[in-house]
Design a protein around this motif. Structure first.
Motif, mmCIF file in Angstrom:
data_model
loop_
_atom_site.group_PDB
_atom_site.id
_atom_site.type_symbol
_atom_site.label_atom_id
_atom_site.label_comp_id
_atom_site.label_asym_id
_atom_site.label_seq_id
_atom_site.Cartn_x
_atom_site.Cartn_y
_atom_site.Cartn_z
ATOM 1 N N ALA A 182 0.833 -1.197 0.000
ATOM 2 C CA ALA A 182 0.000 0.000 0.000
ATOM 3 C C ALA A 182 0.867 1.246 0.000
ATOM 4 C CB ALA A 182 -0.922 0.007 1.214
ATOM 5 N N ILE A 183 0.347 2.274 -0.655
ATOM 6 C CA ILE A 183 0.898 3.622 -0.556
ATOM 7 C C ILE A 183 -0.250 4.505 -0.082
ATOM 8 C CG2 ILE A 183 1.882 5.571 -1.810
ATOM 9 C CD1 ILE A 183 3.162 3.614 -3.717
ATOM 10 N N VAL A 184 -0.091 5.063 1.117
ATOM 11 C CA VAL A 184 -1.165 5.826 1.746
ATOM 12 C C VAL A 184 -0.625 7.212 2.074
ATOM 13 C CG1 VAL A 184 -2.793 5.923 3.655
ATOM 14 C CG2 VAL A 184 -2.101 3.711 2.728
ATOM 15 N N THR A 185 -1.339 8.228 1.691
ATOM 16 C CA THR A 185 -0.914 9.597 1.984
ATOM 17 C C THR A 185 -2.083 10.389 2.562
ATOM 18 O OG1 THR A 185 -1.437 10.272 -0.288
ATOM 19 C CG2 THR A 185 0.831 9.607 0.170
ATOM 20 N N GLY A 186 -1.772 11.157 3.589
ATOM 21 C CA GLY A 186 -2.748 12.095 4.146
ATOM 22 C C GLY A 186 -4.033 11.472 4.632
ATOM 23 N N THR A 187 -3.976 10.253 5.151
ATOM 24 C CA THR A 187 -5.193 9.542 5.545
ATOM 25 C C THR A 187 -5.335 9.525 7.067
ATOM 26 O OG1 THR A 187 -5.244 8.166 3.564
ATOM 27 C CG2 THR A 187 -6.343 7.299 5.513
ATOM 28 N N GLU A 188 -6.563 9.686 7.539
ATOM 29 C CA GLU A 188 -6.858 9.702 8.971
ATOM 30 C C GLU A 188 -7.840 8.580 9.307
ATOM 31 O OE1 GLU A 188 -8.339 13.529 9.944
ATOM 32 O OE2 GLU A 188 -6.514 14.591 9.324
ATOM 33 N N VAL A 189 -7.585 7.926 10.440
ATOM 34 C CA VAL A 189 -8.473 6.870 10.936
ATOM 35 C C VAL A 189 -8.975 7.292 12.307
ATOM 36 C CG1 VAL A 189 -8.693 4.441 11.576
ATOM 37 C CG2 VAL A 189 -7.219 5.096 9.662
ATOM 38 N N ARG A 190 -10.282 7.245 12.475
ATOM 39 C CA ARG A 190 -10.918 7.642 13.732
ATOM 40 C C ARG A 190 -11.612 6.429 14.335
ATOM 41 N NH1 ARG A 190 -16.240 9.544 14.898
ATOM 42 N NH2 ARG A 190 -16.334 11.045 16.626
ATOM 43 N N TYR A 191 -11.363 6.156 15.634
ATOM 44 C CA TYR A 191 -11.978 4.998 16.296
ATOM 45 C C TYR A 191 -12.624 5.446 17.596
ATOM 46 C CZ TYR A 191 -12.617 0.395 18.388
ATOM 47 O OH TYR A 191 -13.166 -0.728 18.966
ATOM 48 N N ARG A 192 -13.841 4.964 17.849
ATOM 49 C CA ARG A 192 -14.566 5.316 19.069
ATOM 50 C C ARG A 192 -15.245 4.068 19.633
ATOM 51 N NH1 ARG A 192 -11.933 9.020 18.037
ATOM 52 N NH2 ARG A 192 -12.398 11.260 18.064
ATOM 53 N N ASP A 193 -15.046 3.813 20.932
ATOM 54 C CA ASP A 193 -15.713 2.704 21.619
ATOM 55 C C ASP A 193 -16.176 3.212 22.979
ATOM 56 O OD1 ASP A 193 -16.542 0.420 22.936
ATOM 57 O OD2 ASP A 193 -14.988 -0.843 22.061
ATOM 58 N N PRO A 194 -17.428 3.678 23.078
ATOM 59 C CA PRO A 194 -17.906 4.253 24.342
ATOM 60 C C PRO A 194 -17.877 3.266 25.507
ATOM 61 C CG PRO A 194 -19.370 4.821 22.519
ATOM 62 C CD PRO A 194 -18.429 3.788 22.009
ATOM 63 N N LYS A 195 -18.113 1.992 25.230
ATOM 64 C CA LYS A 195 -18.146 1.021 26.322
ATOM 65 C C LYS A 195 -16.768 0.838 26.944
ATOM 66 C CE LYS A 195 -19.896 -3.545 27.568
ATOM 67 N NZ LYS A 195 -20.581 -4.761 27.082
ATOM 68 N N MET A 196 -15.726 0.785 26.117
ATOM 69 C CA MET A 196 -14.362 0.666 26.619
ATOM 70 C C MET A 196 -13.765 2.021 26.999
ATOM 71 S SD MET A 196 -12.491 -2.193 24.234
ATOM 72 C CE MET A 196 -10.976 -1.966 25.163
ATOM 73 N N LEU A 197 -14.535 3.088 26.776
ATOM 74 C CA LEU A 197 -14.040 4.445 27.013
ATOM 75 C C LEU A 197 -12.744 4.669 26.245
ATOM 76 C CD1 LEU A 197 -14.690 4.738 30.858
ATOM 77 C CD2 LEU A 197 -16.182 5.416 28.981
ATOM 78 N N LEU A 198 -12.747 4.243 24.975
ATOM 79 C CA LEU A 198 -11.555 4.320 24.142
ATOM 80 C C LEU A 198 -11.823 5.186 22.925
ATOM 81 C CD1 LEU A 198 -8.709 3.410 23.288
ATOM 82 C CD2 LEU A 198 -9.776 1.392 22.249
ATOM 83 N N THR A 199 -10.949 6.173 22.702
ATOM 84 C CA THR A 199 -10.976 6.974 21.489
ATOM 85 C C THR A 199 -9.567 7.006 20.919
ATOM 86 O OG1 THR A 199 -10.459 9.089 22.562
ATOM 87 C CG2 THR A 199 -12.775 8.436 22.487
ATOM 88 N N ALA A 200 -9.470 7.006 19.590
ATOM 89 C CA ALA A 200 -8.163 7.058 18.943
ATOM 90 C C ALA A 200 -8.292 7.786 17.617
ATOM 91 C CB ALA A 200 -7.611 5.654 18.724
ATOM 92 N N ASP A 201 -7.312 8.641 17.338
ATOM 93 C CA ASP A 201 -7.226 9.350 16.067
ATOM 94 C C ASP A 201 -5.817 9.145 15.530
ATOM 95 O OD1 ASP A 201 -9.851 11.007 15.797
ATOM 96 O OD2 ASP A 201 -9.219 11.282 17.873
ATOM 97 N N ILE A 202 -5.721 8.516 14.346
ATOM 98 C CA ILE A 202 -4.432 8.099 13.800
ATOM 99 C C ILE A 202 -4.269 8.669 12.399
ATOM 100 C CG2 ILE A 202 -2.994 6.113 13.197
ATOM 101 C CD1 ILE A 202 -4.699 4.491 15.201
ATOM 102 N N LYS A 203 -3.082 9.201 12.121
ATOM 103 C CA LYS A 203 -2.741 9.689 10.793
ATOM 104 C C LYS A 203 -1.762 8.723 10.138
ATOM 105 C CE LYS A 203 -3.468 14.579 11.848
ATOM 106 N NZ LYS A 203 -2.861 15.937 11.859
ATOM 107 N N VAL A 204 -2.008 8.436 8.845
ATOM 108 C CA VAL A 204 -1.211 7.449 8.117
ATOM 109 C C VAL A 204 -0.609 8.109 6.884
ATOM 110 C CG1 VAL A 204 -1.198 5.167 7.061
ATOM 111 C CG2 VAL A 204 -2.821 5.677 8.894
ATOM 112 N N ASP A 205 0.711 7.889 6.682
ATOM 113 C CA ASP A 205 1.407 8.399 5.504
ATOM 114 C C ASP A 205 2.475 7.402 5.094
ATOM 115 O OD1 ASP A 205 0.688 11.158 4.453
ATOM 116 O OD2 ASP A 205 0.724 11.537 6.624
#
Length: 701
Positions: A182-205
């Protein structure tokens, strides 16, 4: 005609016959077979021609005319709105499928917090055609520019944004196609799990590597929060040039947060394929429970730790093998497997320790690991309303243990503890839908064995705990050696059993509400004279034996029982009775699991005449964490006052009469004692009920 050669006439006749045979009409069967073959060839040729024509049309047009068809079919199958805002291509190039879409969007379900599950400025893929036809999703290479991915669960953790179809269908685990490169540029991944009280925001290049053997590295970084505690992560997929032909991806991942640092490195079969991965895990931190919060499960608290492990995923199971490390001053090794049978988390572990420090056991039962780290054994004591408290008060994380099941085998060769000779610990832990059993839990102690079965039932409220603890006959000399008792001259043994049931989310609460019985039995044996006489305060006999050099001469114990009946967290002596060849020791009083207070008195009645004997109760008061001893009791002071009065009124010799013991103690019948019977069942050797052992109930007030 007569002049012609006869051979010529014969040759001519043969040729005519052959000609007639060739001109004969074909049979019906022959004619049908010929037509079928011709038709088959024509159809095959037509199909090949059409495929060739279709391939040619698609190749020339790049399949751009299929854009409306793609949007319609994709939207119908996913029950989401799928739109392509720019260029669209879908064709064979030359054999593999080529897909290109600009400004592609896939909508989210209505309950999601973002409008789109996926959108990208441009996505370009090359996929294997034959596996695609047979349902296998394999992408040879992917080029993704300026994409955004929204992965989230609903508040009930029932639905997620990446499960397509009926929006009310329970969410499925994320299942990505196999992406080899893969070649990935300027991509963002957003993850939310209210039950686990987990949030994550990841940038991929994708980073072009200049001085390595890798052409491109897919790097990612980001952060989020876990149970309201922030974390950061960095890492990358180091894709070798041969990946597109089936090579393996190297991965590195570094995570920090919640006072935990984790590093993962190794290889993946493909960029998005974890199954069959060969990874190494190194993790360290202040409390191992923080790490398991990532799974939304609860484990006992620990002191600071450091572990390494091999890690792989096979047949849906995460396997941690060759696990090795330390927590606090203790070692730990073994293996652990995490699976999801019936969509429910299951932890299986087989662990062992060569040596465990007793301080490291503290957090397992609810003591604060930070206090233990800073204060050592003193960290087990805290003050509540000005009084010391010893029993731990950390609540059981009921909601967390409802999320998973577990089966753990744990063995410890040696426990390092002052004054407590413990070894060969064997524990089996089972957690089945909020029913936690520690059964059996056994260990060797001073030549004896302690076995226990403890069940904590958190399926309802309040939490109920059952305790059943048994101590096999154990040499008192070895058991009490750490408290100054030498084994020489002491042959007595001790055995015990505790059976109680309580309610509450903490050890303190469950004991403070408990009902049951505690019984310690002393079969026949010997004990040092010094210990017996000091407890009796028989000053005359003690001094005589000391001058005679017989201080260590043993006194025989016929039988003994130290028992308590527990009602609503208050333990009442029921009875305390020790019969020796020289005296009968008796005890009264209570101790409380509610406030950890002690209020006990012991006295010894002599079986023999003694001229100078205190014969006054020795008091034990204070609290579990700070016990006090009272030797000069009010009874002894009263007898001293009587002695002073007699000396003043009669003569100095008369003062001694107040301390004379006539030796009328009633010997105990050992049957009820050794059976651990309650006070009401105790008898003298003559079979009469004892009137000196109390009732087994606390006095009012």
């Amino acid at each position: 005609m007569a002049d012609r050669d006869p051979s010529e006439i014969l040759d001519r006749a043969a040729q005519d016959a052959v000609a007639r045979q060739d001109a004969a009409p074909a049979s019906p069967t022959q004619r049908q077979g010929g037509r079928t073959l011709a038709a088959g060839v024509a159809v095959l040729a037509s199909i090949i021609g059409l495929l060739a024509l279709a391939w040619l049309i698609l190749f020339i047009t790049k399949g751009r005319f299929l854009k409306p068809t793609f949007e319609r079919i994709a939207s119908a199958n996913t029950e989401r709105q799928v739109r392509v805002g720019g260029d669209f291509q879908f064709y064979l190039n030359p054999i593999n499928l080529k897909f290109v879409a600009e400004r592609l969007t896939v909508s989210n379900p209505e309950w999601a917090t973002k409008p789109d599950l996926f959108d990208a400025e441009r996505i370009e893929m090359n996929g294997a055609t034959v596996p695609f036809i047979f349902g296998t999703r394999r992408i040879n290479w992917l080029n993704l520019a300026n994409g955004r991915v929204d992965l989230e669960w609903d508040k009930q953790a029932k639905r997620n944004t990446w499960t397509f179809g009926d929006p009310n269908v329970p969410g499925k685990p994320l299942d990505l196609p196999v992406i080899r490169r893969a070649i990935v540029t300027g991509t963002e991944v957003r993850y939310r799990d209210p039950k686990m009280l987990l949030t994550a925001d990841i940038k991929v290049d994708t980073i072009k590597a200049a001085d390595t053997r890798f052409a491109e590295d897919v790097r990612f970084k980001g952060g989020g929060t876990l149970r309201n505690r922030p974390f950061t992560l960095t890492g990358g997929l180091l894709s070798p040039n041969e990946t597109v032909t089936g090579g393996r991806n190297q991965i590195v991942l570094h995570v920090e947060g919640a006072r935990t640092v984790a590093d993962i490195s190794g290889t993946l079969p493909a960029a998005t394929q974890i199954e069959g991965a060969d990874l190494k895990l190194a993790v360290r931190g202040f409390n191992l429970a923080n790490l398991f919060d990532l799974l939304g499960v609860a484990i006992p608290e620990t002191r600071n730790y450091r572990f390494t492990s091999n890690l792989t995923k096979a047949d849906g199971a995460w396997r941690f093998t060759r696990l090795n490390g330390r927590f606090g001053a203790s070692d730990l090794a073994g293996a652990m497997t995490i699976t999801m049978p019936n969509d429910r988390l299951m932890i299986d572990a087989d662990l062992k320790s060569n040596s465990v420090d007793i301080i490291d056991v503290g957090p397992f039962v609810g003591y604060d690991p930070e206090r233990l780290e800073a204060q050592g054994a003193k960290g087990t004591i805290e003050r509540v309303n000005g009084t010391p408290r010893l029993l731990p008060d950390a609540p059981l994380r009921i909601e967390a243990i409802r999320n998973f099941d577990a089966h753990v085998n744990y063995a410890v060769r040696d426990i390092r503890a002052p004054n407590l000779p413990v070894s060969n610990v064997v524990l089996t832990l089972d957690l089945d839908r909020s029913l936690l059993k520690l059964s059996p839990l056994t260990f060797d102690m001073a030549g004896g064995k302690l076995a226990s079965d403890i069940a904590i039932n958190a399926r309802g409220r309040p939490v109920q705990t059952d305790y059943d603890i048994r101590l096999s006959p154990t040499p008192m000399g070895r058991l009490l050696k750490g408290w100054g008792v030498e084994e020489s001259g002491t042959s007595g043994t001790i055995k015990a059993r505790v059976q109680m049931k309580g309610e509450g989310d903490t050890v303190r609460e469950s004991l403070a509400t408990s009902d049951g019985r505690i019984a310690v039995i002393l079969p026949a044996g010997s004990f040092w004279t010094r210990n017996i006489q000091l407890s009796e305060l028989d000053v005359g006999t003690f001094i005589t034996k000391m001058w005679e050099g017989k201080l260590k001469k043993p006194v025989e114990i016929n039988c003994g029982l130290i028992a308590f009946t527990v009602r609503d967290g208050v333990a009442t002596a029921d009875p305390i009775l020790i019969d020796t060849d020289k005296n009968v020791m008796l005890g009264r009083g209570v101790f409380s699991f509610k406030d950890e207070s002690l209020d006990l008195k012991f006295r010894a009645d002599s079986k023999k005449f003694s001229l100078i004997a205190g014969q006054s109760p020795v008091g034990i008061n204070g609290y579990f964490a700070a016990p006090g001893f009272s030797v000069i009791s009010p009874e002894l002071l009263a007898r001293g006052g009587v002695g002073v009065g007699l000396g003043a009124l009669v003569s100095p010799l008369a003062a001694v009469l107040a301390f004379v013991d006539v030796g009328d103690a009633k010997s105990a019948a050992c049957g009820p004692v050794l059976a651990g019977a309650k006070a009401s069942a105790q008898r003298t050797t003559k079979g009469k009920p004892r009137d000196d052992v109390g009732t087994g109930r606390p006095k009012k007030g």
